[in-house]
Scaffold this active site. Structure first.
Site, PDB file in Angstrom:
ATOM      1  N   ASP A  27      -7.873  -3.246  -7.244  1.00 60.91           N
ATOM      2  CA  ASP A  27      -7.407  -3.024  -5.874  1.00 60.91           C
ATOM      3  C   ASP A  27      -8.525  -2.389  -5.042  1.00 60.91           C
ATOM      4  O   ASP A  27      -9.014  -1.306  -5.367  1.00 60.91           O
ATOM      5  CB  ASP A  27      -6.191  -2.100  -5.945  1.00 60.91           C
ATOM      6  CG  ASP A  27      -5.551  -1.890  -4.594  1.00 60.91           C
ATOM      7  OD1 ASP A  27      -6.245  -1.395  -3.687  1.00 60.91           O
ATOM      8  OD2 ASP A  27      -4.363  -2.219  -4.448  1.00 60.91           O
ATOM      9  N   HIS A  46      -6.231  -6.240  -1.540  1.00 55.06           N
ATOM     10  CA  HIS A  46      -5.195  -5.229  -1.337  1.00 55.06           C
ATOM     11  C   HIS A  46      -4.134  -5.866  -0.435  1.00 55.06           C
ATOM     12  O   HIS A  46      -4.480  -6.627   0.461  1.00 55.06           O
ATOM     13  CB  HIS A  46      -5.846  -4.013  -0.648  1.00 55.06           C
ATOM     14  CG  HIS A  46      -4.970  -2.800  -0.525  1.00 55.06           C
ATOM     15  ND1 HIS A  46      -4.404  -2.167  -1.614  1.00 55.06           N
ATOM     16  CD2 HIS A  46      -4.588  -2.083   0.559  1.00 55.06           C
ATOM     17  CE1 HIS A  46      -3.728  -1.112  -1.182  1.00 55.06           C
ATOM     18  NE2 HIS A  46      -3.820  -1.038   0.128  1.00 55.06           N
ATOM     19  N   SER A  90       0.837  -1.197   0.000  1.00 58.10           N
ATOM     20  CA  SER A  90       0.000   0.000   0.000  1.00 58.10           C
ATOM     21  C   SER A  90       0.880   1.259   0.000  1.00 58.10           C
ATOM     22  O   SER A  90       1.738   1.398  -0.864  1.00 58.10           O
ATOM     23  CB  SER A  90      -0.958  -0.038   1.189  1.00 58.10           C
ATOM     24  OG  SER A  90      -1.995   0.874   0.989  1.00 58.10           O
TER      25      SER A  90
END
Ligand SMILES: *[C@@H]1O[C@H](CO)[C@@H](O)[C@H](O)[C@H]1NC(C)=O
Length: 395
Positions: free
Chosen positions: A267, A334, A172
């Protein structure tokens, strides 16, 4: 094998997104991020373990000395990391992981972080579970070995410099940091024969949201102005908005170290925060779809397929780099390196029958060129698709 329940995945997902962060772009933060050896999310996945043992719990280490260099958390507490010493073969192999947790684009949102693990080491878990790419259990991590034998101070000054292999990873916001700092990491280790980087879920796209605005670019403009990070991007042209320089598509062009792009085509974080961010959907038409891809209608799916094409287009120039790898699955998820179910297990997501861990291993050790691109959703039956039960709030 126990089936994965939607609840467990949801729980994992919520904890994961709510989990950590920081990884940053200011100069002082470089020292900070690079000092976070094998840092792990304090809120580790609670999904079932497919290994034969429980995840290893790793104690926190506070870097008190960093204060003298002005490298501190938002609330002034010292930076911290979780370090697990390696052994045997692993003593000269290093894996550094940068955590995710978005960014704060304003004083107010940064101030709010002081009460959380995103802005204060006093709020970080004292022990972290090492799972997925950080696991030392071969059943969920076929070839990683996290390493180092000495105390952390020695590791900072000497141990890492003697590494035979060093691998910088992050997910991330930590994935974006990995793109930004990969070459810096390489430069820090001139004597290390193999240095590579993997960015997980960090390929944020500079695209229009569903209302036709470029929300993510404005958001990054806020971060860039607040932290005055333009000088970190000397290649960024002056006619670009400062936030534009942050996008991996731009950053990656200049990277010379071998990189692996691990990213889902849909995502979840980006669907919620880049494609249909707060304010872009006043009638709440995307409310169900952004939390569960099976609830998207055909028009929304069309937009998601367009989003996937934008990603494939953005990474297309990196396909020609022989020493780069990619694993672009068509799942709604994710941070896939941080959980056994999405990283490696008998029931993990696969492309061409390879798990992400196997694909990354093949690439890292040069066994083959790895450019795995999945077919369009919903073609991949091995996908884990996240199901959220409420919108994720940033602040
Ligand atoms: C897929 O990989 C597994 C091992 O990871 C193997 O047992 C299986 O035979 C493979 N399937 C195909 C169709 O190649």
């Amino acid at each position: 094998m126990p089936p994965l329940s939607a609840h467990q995945l949801r729980l994992w997902w919520r904890r994961r997104v709510a989990a950590l962060a920081v990884a940053l772009l200011a100069a002082a933060a470089l020292f900070f991020s690079l000092s976070r050896y094998a840092a792990a999310p304090p809120a580790a996945p609670k999904a079932p373990s497919y290994g034969h043992r429980l995840p290893t719990l790793v104690d926190i280490t506070l870097v008190h000395a960093a204060k003298d260099r002005g490298a501190v958390c938002l609330d002034g507490t010292p930076p911290a990391y979780h370090f697990q010493p390696g052994f045997g073969d692993g003593s000269h192999k290093w894996l550094l992981h940068l955590e995710g947790g978005s960014w704060c684009p304003s004083f107010k949102s940064c101030a709010n972080r002081k009460q959380t693990n995103l802005g204060s080491s006093a709020h970080m878990d004292s022990r972290a579970e090492f799972v997925g790419i950080l696991s030392d259990d071969p059943s969920q991590n076929p070839e990683a070995s996290v390493s180092g034998k000495q105390s952390w101070i020695e590791l900072l000054s000497k141990g890492l410099a003697r590494a035979k292999q060093a691998f910088l990873t992050g997910c991330s916001a930590g994935g974006l940091s990995t793109y930004i700092h990969c070459d810096d990491f390489r430069a820090l280790l001139p004597k290390t024969p193999i240095v590579k980087c993997l960015a997980d879920g960090g390929f944020f796209l500079d695209v229009e949201d569903i209302s036709g605005r470029r929300h993510m670019r404005s958001f990054y403009n806020g971060v860039a102005q607040l932290q005055d990070v333009r000088k970190k991007f000397p290649r960024c042209s002056s006619d670009m908005e400062p936030g534009q320089c942050f996008f991996p598509r731009e950053v990656a062009k200049a990277i010379t170290t071998p990189m692996f792009i691990l990213n889902p085509a849909y995502d979840v974080w980006q669907v919620e925060h880049v494609l249909s961010p707060a304010g872009s959907d006043p009638q709440n038409l995307w409310q169900d779809c952004r939390m569960d891809i099976t609830k998207c209608n055909s028009k929304q799916l069309e937009i998601l397929q367009g989003f996937r094409k934008e990603l494939l287009d953005a990474i297309s120039e990196f396909k020609n780099r022989r020493d780069w790898g990619m694993f672009i699955d068509s799942c709604f998820i994710h941070c896939q390196s941080m959980n056994a179910l999405t990283w490696h297990s008998p029931v993990a997501t696969r492309i061409n029958n390879k798990t992400a861990a196997e694909a990354v291993g093949d690439w890292f050790f040069g066994r083959r060129e790895v450019k795995e691109i999945d077919c369009e959703y919903p073609c991949n039956p091995t996908c884990y698709n996240a199901v959220l039960d409420r919108p994720y709030k940033e602040d």
